[in-house]
Design a protein around this motif. Structure first.
Motif: not given
Length: 125
Positions: A8-21, A32-33
């Protein structure tokens, strides 16, 4: 190496979190982006599952890579494990559950309904 921030290199692209289990610790790591400290930017690698939180509809994420070796062996830990399906050919929960006699449940998350569908190996019809 590929990191969570690369997804998610662009904070405005509509993704605010990436999580790994992490199956071995039974804990989540969350990036958190635009907010997380760089030490929270975890490596994206094979044989792991990732959750990407979209804040709006119509977001598309294109991933590039090389095909994985087949067959692929993934270490499973006691309790739940989050894994990806490394094939262009689909399978059913029943088919996946029959791969190993120690697999007891297979669950799938439906992001539209917000519910999990769980297949109990040997019990669900």
């Amino acid at each position: 190496s590929l990191r969570a921030s690369n997804l998610v290199s662009d904070p405005g692209m509509g993704v605010d979190k990436v999580a790994m289990y992490n199956s071995s610790t039974q804990l989540f790591s969350t990036y958190l982006v635009g907010k997380s400290h760089p030490d929270k930017d975890f490596t994206i690698g094979p044989d792991a599952g990732y959750f990407v939180n979209c804040t709006r509809a119509g977001v598309r994420l294109t991933l590039y890579g090389v095909p994985v070796d087949s067959p692929r062996t993934v270490k499973l830990y006691p309790s739940w494990n989050l894994i990806g399906w490394p094939s262009a050919i689909g399978s059913t929960a029943q088919g996946f559950g029959s791969l190993n006699s120690k697999i007891l449940k297979v669950a799938n998350y439906d992001s539209t309904s917000g519910l999990y569908a769980t297949y109990l190996v040997g019990l669900t019809i």
